[in-house]
Motif scaffolding. Sequence first.
Motif, PDB file in Angstrom:
ATOM      1  N   ASN A 197      -3.253  -2.405  10.290  1.00  0.00           N
ATOM      2  CA  ASN A 197      -2.292  -1.918   9.782  1.00  0.00           C
ATOM      3  C   ASN A 197      -0.578  -2.054  11.038  1.00  0.00           C
ATOM      4  O   ASN A 197      -0.130  -3.037  10.896  1.00  0.00           O
ATOM      5  CB  ASN A 197      -1.944  -0.849   8.605  1.00  0.00           C
ATOM      6  CG  ASN A 197      -2.467  -0.748   7.563  1.00  0.00           C
ATOM      7  OD1 ASN A 197      -3.053  -1.377   7.371  1.00  0.00           O
ATOM      8  ND2 ASN A 197      -2.317   0.612   7.196  1.00  0.00           N
ATOM      9  N   ASN A 198      -1.504  -1.914  12.048  1.00  0.00           N
ATOM     10  CA  ASN A 198      -1.009  -1.786  13.145  1.00  0.00           C
ATOM     11  C   ASN A 198      -1.609  -1.792  14.400  1.00  0.00           C
ATOM     12  O   ASN A 198      -2.771  -0.967  14.737  1.00  0.00           O
ATOM     13  CB  ASN A 198       0.297  -0.994  13.123  1.00  0.00           C
ATOM     14  CG  ASN A 198       1.690  -1.395  13.595  1.00  0.00           C
ATOM     15  OD1 ASN A 198       1.896  -2.412  15.190  1.00  0.00           O
ATOM     16  ND2 ASN A 198       3.130  -1.160  13.552  1.00  0.00           N
ATOM     17  N   LYS A 244      -0.134  -7.209  -2.774  1.00  0.00           N
ATOM     18  CA  LYS A 244      -0.626  -6.666  -2.069  1.00  0.00           C
ATOM     19  C   LYS A 244      -0.999  -7.619  -0.564  1.00  0.00           C
ATOM     20  O   LYS A 244      -1.289  -8.902  -0.729  1.00  0.00           O
ATOM     21  CB  LYS A 244      -2.498  -6.265  -2.132  1.00  0.00           C
ATOM     22  CG  LYS A 244      -3.233  -7.252  -3.126  1.00  0.00           C
ATOM     23  CD  LYS A 244      -4.183  -6.202  -3.700  1.00  0.00           C
ATOM     24  CE  LYS A 244      -4.919  -7.250  -4.760  1.00  0.00           C
ATOM     25  NZ  LYS A 244      -6.097  -6.343  -4.717  1.00  0.00           N
ATOM     26  N   LYS A 259       6.210  -3.752   0.743  1.00  0.00           N
ATOM     27  CA  LYS A 259       7.136  -2.034   1.412  1.00  0.00           C
ATOM     28  C   LYS A 259       5.626  -1.145   1.575  1.00  0.00           C
ATOM     29  O   LYS A 259       4.582  -1.689   1.208  1.00  0.00           O
ATOM     30  CB  LYS A 259       7.739  -0.809   0.383  1.00  0.00           C
ATOM     31  CG  LYS A 259       9.036  -1.435  -0.215  1.00  0.00           C
ATOM     32  CD  LYS A 259       9.609  -0.961  -0.575  1.00  0.00           C
ATOM     33  CE  LYS A 259      11.394  -1.425  -0.793  1.00  0.00           C
ATOM     34  NZ  LYS A 259      11.887   0.129  -1.998  1.00  0.00           N
ATOM     35  N   LYS A 260       5.432  -0.087   2.555  1.00  0.00           N
ATOM     36  CA  LYS A 260       4.241   0.731   3.292  1.00  0.00           C
ATOM     37  C   LYS A 260       4.164   1.414   2.127  1.00  0.00           C
ATOM     38  O   LYS A 260       4.567   1.719   1.392  1.00  0.00           O
ATOM     39  CB  LYS A 260       5.048   1.242   4.301  1.00  0.00           C
ATOM     40  CG  LYS A 260       4.109   1.654   4.605  1.00  0.00           C
ATOM     41  CD  LYS A 260       3.742   2.632   5.790  1.00  0.00           C
ATOM     42  CE  LYS A 260       2.561   3.439   6.572  1.00  0.00           C
ATOM     43  NZ  LYS A 260       3.553   3.783   8.136  1.00  0.00           N
ATOM     44  N   ASP A 261       2.622   1.147   2.374  1.00  0.00           N
ATOM     45  CA  ASP A 261       1.982   2.149   0.824  1.00  0.00           C
ATOM     46  C   ASP A 261       1.308   2.872   1.171  1.00  0.00           C
ATOM     47  O   ASP A 261       0.861   3.232   2.100  1.00  0.00           O
ATOM     48  CB  ASP A 261       0.257   1.093  -0.030  1.00  0.00           C
ATOM     49  CG  ASP A 261       0.329   1.891  -0.781  1.00  0.00           C
ATOM     50  OD1 ASP A 261       0.419   2.609  -1.247  1.00  0.00           O
ATOM     51  OD2 ASP A 261      -0.944   1.253  -0.970  1.00  0.00           O
ATOM     52  N   ASN A 295       6.934  -4.260  11.228  1.00  0.00           N
ATOM     53  CA  ASN A 295       6.790  -5.110   9.353  1.00  0.00           C
ATOM     54  C   ASN A 295       5.810  -4.806   8.529  1.00  0.00           C
ATOM     55  O   ASN A 295       4.645  -3.703   9.577  1.00  0.00           O
ATOM     56  CB  ASN A 295       6.832  -6.239   9.731  1.00  0.00           C
ATOM     57  CG  ASN A 295       8.129  -6.640  10.422  1.00  0.00           C
ATOM     58  OD1 ASN A 295       9.247  -6.785   9.995  1.00  0.00           O
ATOM     59  ND2 ASN A 295       8.068  -7.727  11.487  1.00  0.00           N
ATOM     60  N   VAL A 296       4.762  -4.682   7.359  1.00  0.00           N
ATOM     61  CA  VAL A 296       4.070  -4.039   6.543  1.00  0.00           C
ATOM     62  C   VAL A 296       3.422  -5.872   6.895  1.00  0.00           C
ATOM     63  O   VAL A 296       3.591  -6.560   6.306  1.00  0.00           O
ATOM     64  CB  VAL A 296       4.498  -4.029   5.515  1.00  0.00           C
ATOM     65  CG1 VAL A 296       3.425  -3.789   4.970  1.00  0.00           C
ATOM     66  CG2 VAL A 296       5.696  -2.510   4.891  1.00  0.00           C
ATOM     67  N   ASP A 347      -6.260   2.171   7.655  1.00  0.00           N
ATOM     68  CA  ASP A 347      -5.770   3.152   6.610  1.00  0.00           C
ATOM     69  C   ASP A 347      -7.443   4.192   6.307  1.00  0.00           C
ATOM     70  O   ASP A 347      -8.493   2.882   6.425  1.00  0.00           O
ATOM     71  CB  ASP A 347      -5.570   2.258   5.024  1.00  0.00           C
ATOM     72  CG  ASP A 347      -4.217   1.929   4.353  1.00  0.00           C
ATOM     73  OD1 ASP A 347      -3.017   2.093   5.468  1.00  0.00           O
ATOM     74  OD2 ASP A 347      -4.285   0.745   4.473  1.00  0.00           O
ATOM     75  N   LYS A 365      -0.960  -6.957   7.576  1.00  0.00           N
ATOM     76  CA  LYS A 365      -2.423  -6.393   7.398  1.00  0.00           C
ATOM     77  C   LYS A 365      -3.096  -7.878   9.006  1.00  0.00           C
ATOM     78  O   LYS A 365      -3.032  -9.191   9.408  1.00  0.00           O
ATOM     79  CB  LYS A 365      -3.488  -6.600   6.966  1.00  0.00           C
ATOM     80  CG  LYS A 365      -3.508  -6.016   5.656  1.00  0.00           C
ATOM     81  CD  LYS A 365      -4.166  -5.451   6.057  1.00  0.00           C
ATOM     82  CE  LYS A 365      -3.362  -3.264   4.643  1.00  0.00           C
ATOM     83  NZ  LYS A 365      -4.217  -2.547   5.395  1.00  0.00           N
ATOM     84  N   ASP A 398       0.378 -11.712   6.949  1.00  0.00           N
ATOM     85  CA  ASP A 398       2.493 -11.309   7.061  1.00  0.00           C
ATOM     86  C   ASP A 398       2.412 -11.166   6.077  1.00  0.00           C
ATOM     87  O   ASP A 398       4.090 -10.556   5.653  1.00  0.00           O
ATOM     88  CB  ASP A 398       2.847 -11.525   7.607  1.00  0.00           C
ATOM     89  CG  ASP A 398       3.054 -12.558   7.800  1.00  0.00           C
ATOM     90  OD1 ASP A 398       2.496 -13.961   6.798  1.00  0.00           O
ATOM     91  OD2 ASP A 398       3.437 -13.738   9.192  1.00  0.00           O
ATOM     92  N   GLU A 401      -2.871   7.019   6.756  1.00  0.00           N
ATOM     93  CA  GLU A 401      -2.946   6.294   8.511  1.00  0.00           C
ATOM     94  C   GLU A 401      -4.055   6.823   9.106  1.00  0.00           C
ATOM     95  O   GLU A 401      -3.839   8.420   9.175  1.00  0.00           O
ATOM     96  CB  GLU A 401      -1.709   5.601   9.112  1.00  0.00           C
ATOM     97  CG  GLU A 401      -0.989   4.373   8.154  1.00  0.00           C
ATOM     98  CD  GLU A 401      -0.094   4.125   9.075  1.00  0.00           C
ATOM     99  OE1 GLU A 401      -0.059   2.575   9.067  1.00  0.00           O
ATOM    100  OE2 GLU A 401       0.473   4.461   9.581  1.00  0.00           O
TER     101      GLU A 401
END
Length: 238
Positions: A103-104, A157, A39-41, A121-122, A66, A124, A149, A46
Amino acid sequence: MKNILILGFTILLFASCGKENKPKIVHAENNGKEIPELKKDTAFIEISDLPIQIDSTDYLIHPIGDFRIEDNRGKIIYKSSGYGSNNFKISSYGGYRISGDLNNVKFQHVDSEKLSSLTENVIKIHSLSFLRKVFDNTKKQLLIYEVTDRDTNQDGKLDFSDINTLYISKINGTDFRKLTDNNKELIDWKIIESKNRLYFRTIEDINKDGEFDKKDIVHYKFVDLNSDNLKVTEYKPI
């Protein structure tokens, strides 16, 4: 002198013991659990870098990552002012490549104020590259991404200790799709301009020991970038 040597050896011994060799992947059949979706931390804030426009394209690219600042005791603090601008930089751009720990990515047409996210989606994103030579040859505007992914080593993590994968999308972030198979580590990729093909290699942990080494199998694949369906084809040079 003898005591100094003993002390030095002891320090090195403890340092080496402190380094944990994490596997790249923990297989479900080894521990009875499927790789969980993270899940998103929400503990971090952000932040976006200022937009990047790749020449000859009509889209602005906004890298999202982040934002955290640590004090001299290692405690994470957040501030909106009072720090140099370099502390807020989350990516770098050069040679048609954006790299960082993102993150995106959000995309914006130059004639619009609307921003569209690459994914919900979560993940990197370690890098995204504009295929300039492919654009020169075919006028297709494509982006290639190196992405983590899944938490493949199940340490809670996403980072460079997990499996690296390869994705592709159009210049506006649509048709974002994965090219590599699950649980296969990306080795490298390259473009062959004369054929307008994307070639890449992955390695499969066939003995399921959590490591990628000479005991495992390397897969060779290519994508015909002349085609609209971007089908992945496996070939066997060996």
